[in-house]
Design an enzyme around this catalytic site. Structure first.
Site, PDB file in Angstrom:
ATOM      1  N   GLU A   1       5.622   9.596   3.380  1.00 26.20           N
ATOM      2  CA  GLU A   1       6.062   7.987   3.335  1.00 26.20           C
ATOM      3  C   GLU A   1       4.716   8.687   1.699  1.00 26.20           C
ATOM      4  O   GLU A   1       3.738   9.203   1.891  1.00 26.20           O
ATOM      5  CB  GLU A   1       4.906   7.699   3.730  1.00 26.20           C
ATOM      6  CG  GLU A   1       5.041   5.864   3.806  1.00 26.20           C
ATOM      7  CD  GLU A   1       3.920   4.815   4.776  1.00 26.20           C
ATOM      8  OE1 GLU A   1       4.130   4.123   4.199  1.00 26.20           O
ATOM      9  OE2 GLU A   1       4.020   5.399   5.740  1.00 26.20           O
TER      10      GLU A   1
ATOM     11  N   TYR B   1      -5.678   1.299   8.034  1.00 30.41           N
ATOM     12  CA  TYR B   1      -7.000   1.266   7.115  1.00 30.41           C
ATOM     13  C   TYR B   1      -8.637   1.041   7.996  1.00 30.41           C
ATOM     14  O   TYR B   1      -9.569   0.447   7.337  1.00 30.41           O
ATOM     15  CB  TYR B   1      -7.176   0.897   6.624  1.00 30.41           C
ATOM     16  CG  TYR B   1      -5.519   1.237   5.688  1.00 30.41           C
ATOM     17  CD1 TYR B   1      -5.714   3.100   4.498  1.00 30.41           C
ATOM     18  CD2 TYR B   1      -4.538   0.872   5.318  1.00 30.41           C
ATOM     19  CE1 TYR B   1      -4.643   2.641   3.695  1.00 30.41           C
ATOM     20  CE2 TYR B   1      -3.935   0.985   4.874  1.00 30.41           C
ATOM     21  CZ  TYR B   1      -3.727   2.316   3.585  1.00 30.41           C
ATOM     22  OH  TYR B   1      -2.285   2.844   3.488  1.00 30.41           O
TER      23      TYR B   1
ATOM     24  N   ASP C   1       0.572  -1.220  -0.284  1.00 32.84           N
ATOM     25  CA  ASP C   1       0.422  -0.008  -0.156  1.00 32.84           C
ATOM     26  C   ASP C   1       0.626   1.230   0.075  1.00 32.84           C
ATOM     27  O   ASP C   1       0.204   1.978   0.078  1.00 32.84           O
ATOM     28  CB  ASP C   1      -0.713  -0.325   1.458  1.00 32.84           C
ATOM     29  CG  ASP C   1      -0.387  -0.054   2.583  1.00 32.84           C
ATOM     30  OD1 ASP C   1       0.414  -0.287   3.080  1.00 32.84           O
ATOM     31  OD2 ASP C   1      -0.787   1.088   3.368  1.00 32.84           O
TER      32      ASP C   1
ATOM     33  N   ASP D   1       5.538   0.418   3.828  1.00 35.42           N
ATOM     34  CA  ASP D   1       5.244  -0.670   4.224  1.00 35.42           C
ATOM     35  C   ASP D   1       5.321  -2.315   3.671  1.00 35.42           C
ATOM     36  O   ASP D   1       4.877  -2.316   1.885  1.00 35.42           O
ATOM     37  CB  ASP D   1       4.520  -1.381   5.425  1.00 35.42           C
ATOM     38  CG  ASP D   1       3.379  -0.684   4.647  1.00 35.42           C
ATOM     39  OD1 ASP D   1       2.614  -0.936   3.790  1.00 35.42           O
ATOM     40  OD2 ASP D   1       2.534  -0.391   5.667  1.00 35.42           O
TER      41      ASP D   1
END
Length: 500
Positions: free
Chosen positions: A478, A241, A89, A92
């Site tokens: 990120e 999430y 995603d 990671d």
């Protein structure tokens, strides 16, 4: 807030041409300071997805990000199914299907709305969609009455700093079922499969039909077994999430996409039965109401279909909440002119909202439609100009002159929060780097990342237009699939306009 660009104009008088070196291809391109090269940015925004791939990678030209290798080849084994493929995603090594499905829906919507403006990048966009859509098909079809929704334990994965190719963490498999429902993730998966089915309808009808038939079944599962996947899966998806907005928005979004893909009255009647939705001033992987309103408003604006007028009104109410000079605006802007919604990865909201701005502007322009925010008359060009301002800011027209797309322009983030990018590639460091092995020499290093994740759009600047370029500062540094998934459409829109 006024969006003054005096500083930017002053700067562009002195530096009219910037040299952009694309390290992956090795060609030098000239990029004007106040006039970004949208075609270059479009190509790179799609290339990014190759760096996020999980599974067995293709060879040759189909895998241009060459510092990545095969990974997650046993994904699904814990449940005796094949769940290889899909995308990690963000920075990671976890596959979270909720944001991945949203990314797939947005890439598909981009291809459907702007495919004609994509030129050679349409094939690359289709390849990016197919990579995740094929994985989502596996998740939906592997086991009856079960929808797989993720691979990899996020709590364990996030304690490690290792390459996806070296993963030795538990690849736990998560799913929803009639007794542990997930209407939100199922609704989004149905939307993704339905949207993707339209992308492939004319070029791969067999694949397209499989996507659509699976979308219908997954949506039926979503409405038959109601419940939030966060309640069913707990710490496996929260706080990463969580479905904070509940699942009604995904049911509306899924039905909207299935209606567009099938024109079946069942979905229209279902939408009517859902009643009025919220009136958000945000659009993201979690909250889909605004996207559904714009998608459904298409029939009202383009076809003058009165059955869809309420969605047009809600889409316009959303735009009135975004426009800076609207009397009902509820949106903050930075001094440099960037939409600012939330401190955590703010650019995800900017790219998603910008997609809605360009798309509604496109519908308005086709019918010379205008609307009012109080006494303010809004034209298609007002939405287009605001969208352009957001895209340009991301591409370097901002107070720091920093491009927030990696590998685009002369100045871009060099220390992104991304495991594969920040660790040496297998080619340069064949020895395994274990769970803890990547922290001391690499994560905490102030050196630039050794591998350039070309096209990655990071979380972006803070509310003061500042950006520390710090690997540990994940909310700003990120990248994520859903940030990029939403910017592909607007980049194609501007790349295909007459100014390019």
């Amino acid at each position: 807030m006024a969006m003054s660009c005096t500083t930017l104009s002053f700067f562009s008088l002195f530096i009219s041409v910037l040299v952009s070196l694309d390290s992956s291809i090795g060609n030098v391109q000239l990029v004007q300071a106040g006039n970004p090269n949208y075609r270059d940015a479009l190509a790179k925004s799609i290339l990014f997805f190759q760096g996020q791939r999980s599974g067995k990678l293709p060879s040759g030209a189909a895998q241009q990000i060459t510092w990545r290798s095969n990974s997650g080849l046993s994904d699904g084994r814990f449940a005796q199914v094949d769940l290889t493929g899909g995308y990690y995603d963000a920075g990671d090594n976890v596959k979270f299907n909720f944001p991945m499905a949203f990314t797939t829906t947005m890439l598909s919507w981009g291809a459907l709305e702007y495919g004609k403006k994509m030129g050679p990048q349409l094939a690359s966009t289709r390849a990016a969609i197919r990579w995740s859509a094929t994985y989502l098909l596996k998740c939906a079809r592997a086991t009856p009455n079960r929808l797989y929704v993720g691979v990899g334990d996020p709590n364990i994965d996030h304690k490690c700093w290792e390459r996806p190719e070296d993963m030795d963490t538990s690849r736990t498999v998560y799913w929803v079922s009639p007794s542990n429902p997930g209407s939100d993730v199922a609704g989004e998966t149905a939307a993704a499969l339905a949207a993707a089915s339209m992308v492939f309808r004319k070029i791969d009808s067999k694949y397209s039909k499989l996507l659509l038939s699976t979308a219908k079944k997954v949506f039926q599962f979503a409405i038959q077994y109601r419940g939030a996947y966060s309640d069913s899966l707990g710490s496996a998806v929260c706080p990463f999430y969580c479905s904070y907005s509940g699942y009604k928005d995904e049911l509306v979004w899924g039905a909207a996409w299935l209606l567009r893909a099938t024109n079946d009255a069942f979905y229209f009647n279902f939408l009517k039965s859902m009643g009025a939705g919220d009136s958000p001033d945000i659009f993201s992987w979690d909250n889909k109401f605004a996207g559904a309103y714009v998608l459904l408003s298409r029939r009202a604006v383009l076809n003058n279909d009165k059955n869809f007028d309420s969605y047009k009104q809600q889409a316009e109410q959303f735009m009135c909440g975004i426009l800076p000079n609207s009397p009902s605006s509820s949106t903050q802007y930075t001094q440099g002119g960037l939409i600012y919604k939330l401190p955590g990865s703010n650019l995800q909201y900017v790219t998603s909202i910008t997609f809605l701005l360009t798309t509604y502007s496109k519908y308005m322009s086709a019918r010379k439609h205008t609307f009012n925010c109080g006494n303010l008359v809004v034209t298609s060009s007002a939405l287009r100009n605001l969208a352009k301002r957001q895209v340009d800011y991301i591409l370097g027209v901002n107070p720091l002159k920093m491009s927030y797309m990696v590998g685009y322009g002369p100045y871009y983030p060099k220390r992104i929060h991304h495991r594969g990018s920040s660790l040496p590639s297998l080619d340069s460091h064949p020895q395994t780097i274990g769970c803890d092995g990547g922290f001391q020499p690499f994560f905490y290093s102030s050196n630039p990342n050794p591998n350039i994740l070309v096209g990655a759009v990071v979380g972006g600047p803070n509310q003061n237009d500042g950006f520390p370029d710090d690997r540990a500062d994940y909310s700003h540094s990120e990248p994520a699939t859903y940030i990029n998934g939403a910017i592909v459409g607007p980049l194609a829109y501007f790349a295909g306009s007459k100014s390019q």
